[in-house]
Design an enzyme around this catalytic site. Structure first.
Site, PDB file in Angstrom:
ATOM      1  N   TYR A  19     -24.961   8.581 -12.261  1.00  0.00           N
ATOM      2  CA  TYR A  19     -24.375   8.472 -13.603  1.00  0.00           C
ATOM      3  C   TYR A  19     -25.475   8.512 -14.672  1.00  0.00           C
ATOM      4  O   TYR A  19     -25.382   9.250 -15.652  1.00  0.00           O
ATOM      5  CB  TYR A  19     -23.585   7.162 -13.677  1.00  0.00           C
ATOM      6  CG  TYR A  19     -22.742   6.988 -14.922  1.00  0.00           C
ATOM      7  CD1 TYR A  19     -21.454   7.514 -14.993  1.00  0.00           C
ATOM      8  CD2 TYR A  19     -23.212   6.272 -16.018  1.00  0.00           C
ATOM      9  CE1 TYR A  19     -20.664   7.337 -16.130  1.00  0.00           C
ATOM     10  CE2 TYR A  19     -22.434   6.091 -17.150  1.00  0.00           C
ATOM     11  CZ  TYR A  19     -21.157   6.619 -17.194  1.00  0.00           C
ATOM     12  OH  TYR A  19     -20.382   6.446 -18.322  1.00  0.00           O
ATOM     13  N   SER A  33     -23.475   8.249 -23.049  1.00  0.00           N
ATOM     14  CA  SER A  33     -23.308   6.828 -22.744  1.00  0.00           C
ATOM     15  C   SER A  33     -24.587   6.114 -23.161  1.00  0.00           C
ATOM     16  O   SER A  33     -25.637   6.753 -23.307  1.00  0.00           O
ATOM     17  CB  SER A  33     -23.111   6.665 -21.234  1.00  0.00           C
ATOM     18  OG  SER A  33     -23.222   5.305 -20.846  1.00  0.00           O
TER      19      SER A  33
HETATM   20  P1  NAD Z   1     -11.216   7.103 -17.803  1.00  0.00           P
HETATM   21  O1  NAD Z   1     -11.298   6.943 -16.329  1.00  0.00           O
HETATM   22  O2  NAD Z   1     -10.143   6.401 -18.558  1.00  0.00           O
HETATM   23  O3  NAD Z   1     -11.157   8.641 -18.201  1.00  0.00           O
HETATM   24  C1  NAD Z   1     -11.771   9.660 -17.458  1.00  0.00           C
HETATM   25  C2  NAD Z   1     -11.018  10.944 -17.679  1.00  0.00           C
HETATM   26  O4  NAD Z   1     -11.668  11.988 -16.934  1.00  0.00           O
HETATM   27  C3  NAD Z   1      -9.573  10.894 -17.183  1.00  0.00           C
HETATM   28  O5  NAD Z   1      -8.752  11.672 -18.041  1.00  0.00           O
HETATM   29  C4  NAD Z   1      -9.680  11.565 -15.809  1.00  0.00           C
HETATM   30  O6  NAD Z   1      -8.453  12.118 -15.356  1.00  0.00           O
HETATM   31  C5  NAD Z   1     -10.700  12.630 -16.121  1.00  0.00           C
HETATM   32  N1  NAD Z   1     -11.340  13.206 -14.943  1.00  0.00           N
HETATM   33  C6  NAD Z   1     -11.952  12.555 -13.906  1.00  0.00           C
HETATM   34  N2  NAD Z   1     -12.349  13.445 -12.993  1.00  0.00           N
HETATM   35  C7  NAD Z   1     -12.002  14.676 -13.455  1.00  0.00           C
HETATM   36  C8  NAD Z   1     -12.134  15.995 -12.949  1.00  0.00           C
HETATM   37  N3  NAD Z   1     -12.724  16.249 -11.767  1.00  0.00           N
HETATM   38  N4  NAD Z   1     -11.637  17.017 -13.677  1.00  0.00           N
HETATM   39  C9  NAD Z   1     -11.025  16.783 -14.864  1.00  0.00           C
HETATM   40  N5  NAD Z   1     -10.867  15.552 -15.383  1.00  0.00           N
HETATM   41  C10 NAD Z   1     -11.357  14.519 -14.685  1.00  0.00           C
HETATM   42  O7  NAD Z   1     -12.651   6.644 -18.314  1.00  0.00           O
HETATM   43  P2  NAD Z   1     -13.326   6.582 -19.757  1.00  0.00           P
HETATM   44  O8  NAD Z   1     -14.050   5.316 -19.811  1.00  0.00           O
HETATM   45  O9  NAD Z   1     -12.365   6.933 -20.836  1.00  0.00           O
HETATM   46  O10 NAD Z   1     -14.424   7.743 -19.613  1.00  0.00           O
HETATM   47  C11 NAD Z   1     -14.499   8.865 -20.452  1.00  0.00           C
HETATM   48  C12 NAD Z   1     -15.957   9.248 -20.651  1.00  0.00           C
HETATM   49  O11 NAD Z   1     -16.608   8.189 -21.363  1.00  0.00           O
HETATM   50  C13 NAD Z   1     -16.738   9.435 -19.364  1.00  0.00           C
HETATM   51  O12 NAD Z   1     -17.610  10.553 -19.504  1.00  0.00           O
HETATM   52  C14 NAD Z   1     -17.540   8.152 -19.246  1.00  0.00           C
HETATM   53  O13 NAD Z   1     -18.710   8.329 -18.514  1.00  0.00           O
HETATM   54  C15 NAD Z   1     -17.820   7.901 -20.704  1.00  0.00           C
HETATM   55  N6  NAD Z   1     -18.225   6.521 -21.021  1.00  0.00           N
HETATM   56  C16 NAD Z   1     -17.388   5.480 -20.768  1.00  0.00           C
HETATM   57  C17 NAD Z   1     -17.791   4.188 -21.088  1.00  0.00           C
HETATM   58  C18 NAD Z   1     -16.916   3.002 -20.857  1.00  0.00           C
HETATM   59  O14 NAD Z   1     -17.411   1.866 -21.004  1.00  0.00           O
HETATM   60  N7  NAD Z   1     -15.641   3.167 -20.533  1.00  0.00           N
HETATM   61  C19 NAD Z   1     -19.053   3.978 -21.658  1.00  0.00           C
HETATM   62  C20 NAD Z   1     -19.876   5.068 -21.898  1.00  0.00           C
HETATM   63  C21 NAD Z   1     -19.447   6.339 -21.580  1.00  0.00           C
END
Ligand code: NAD
Length: 260
Positions: free
Chosen positions: A155, A142
């Site tokens: 985080y 991130s």
């Molecule tokens: P999201 O909530 O849409 O996806 C998260 C995924 O992780 C889902 O499939 C959820 O079911 C799964 N998950 C959560 N807890 C879990 C567990 N205990 N075991 C297995 N699976 C689990 O969110 P996203 O934004 O797509 O996030 C995906 C990644 O991207 C994360 O690591 C997040 O930190 C990172 N990220 C997101 C952003 C953003 O702005 N959305 C920015 C930077 C990084």
């Protein structure tokens, strides 16, 4: 480009992970999905990927906060795929509070899911990758792996940690055909961020769309969200021969956030 490769994308039932799984399937890779959600909807997603891209798609419901469930998921990948060639560590959760108010169980869950799970999947995937002298490890870090924001202690610690883990794995595999890299997205409008937008709208008593615009504009000089598909294509690039000599690096896809 990735025909015959087997990819595991953790946290791929929604958001960025799902887009990465689809992008890899679009290049011919068989994919294993993982994450939580409604069983019927997940099955529709799995079947949809098989139909649209003509690849095999599997699903593991492993809870990545539990090492024994991660081991089961990796065993399933070994049995059904012969091993993981492309490992995308993407599962993640968020929780916001000041350090002194941060609930201990939330800290533990974020470190377990956002960081420790990647250590487990990596240690279990590497023997197969080393044996065949090819592998790709892509960790969804991130912008918060590079810079901090208040109220995100766990985080930010986990995301800085995963960039460190990525570098060590890159050095340990440097003389092999394996690479390990991090992608550092800025704001992507997924479920994880939608919660933060709603909280901002309620706090300031403004419409959700105004809160979304404020949120992204605070951090992105571009004032525009990154899309999940853009992250998916970044992962595809890291799996391509063009990236054979890219290892241990962090690629920012953040509208200019960390250039400031
Ligand atoms: P999201 O909530 O849409 O996806 C998260 C995924 O992780 C889902 O499939 C959820 O079911 C799964 N998950 C959560 N807890 C879990 C567990 N205990 N075991 C297995 N699976 C689990 O969110 P996203 O934004 O797509 O996030 C995906 C990644 O991207 C994360 O690591 C997040 O930190 C990172 N990220 C997101 C952003 C953003 O702005 N959305 C920015 C930077 C990084």
């Amino acid at each position: 480009m990735l025909k015959g490769k087997h990819a595991l994308v953790t946290g791929s039932t929604s958001g960025i992970g799902l887009a990465m799984a689809k992008a890899l399937a679009g290049q011919g890779a068989n994919v294993m999905l993982n994450g939580f959600g409604d069983a019927g909807e997940i099955e529709q997603i799995r079947l949809g990927i098989e139909k649209e891209f003509g690849v095999k798609a599997l699903y593991s419901g492993a809870d990545l906060s539990k090492p024994d469930e991660i081991e089961e998921m990796m065993k399933m990948a070994a049995d059904d795929f012969g091993g993981v060639d492309i490992l995308i560590n993407n599962a993640g959760i968020q929780y916001t509070a000041l350090v002194e108010d941060f609930p201990v169980e939330k800290w533990d869950a974020i470190i377990a899911i956002n960081l420790t799970s990647a250590y487990h999947t990596t240690r279990l995937a590497l023997p197969h990758m080393k044996k065949q002298n090819w592998g790709r490890i892509v960790n969804t870090a991130s912008a918060h792996g590079l810079v901090a924001s208040p109220q995100k202690a766990a985080y930010v610690a986990a995301k800085h940690g995963i960039i460190g883990l990525t570098k060590v794995v890159a050095l340990e595999t440097a003389e092999t055909g394996i690479t390990a890299n991090s992608i550092c997205p800025g704001w992507v409008r997924t479920e994880l961020v939608e919660k933060q937008i709603k909280a901002r709208a309620e706090e300031n008593n403004i419409p959700v769309e105004e809160a979304a615009k404020n949120l992204v504009s605070d951090k992105h000089p571009s004032k525009t969200f990154v899309t999940p598909e853009q992250i998916g294509q970044t992962a595809v690039f890291l799996c391509s021969p063009a990236a054979d000599q890219m290892t241990g690096t962090s690629i920012s896809v953040d509208g200019g956030w960390t250039a400031q």
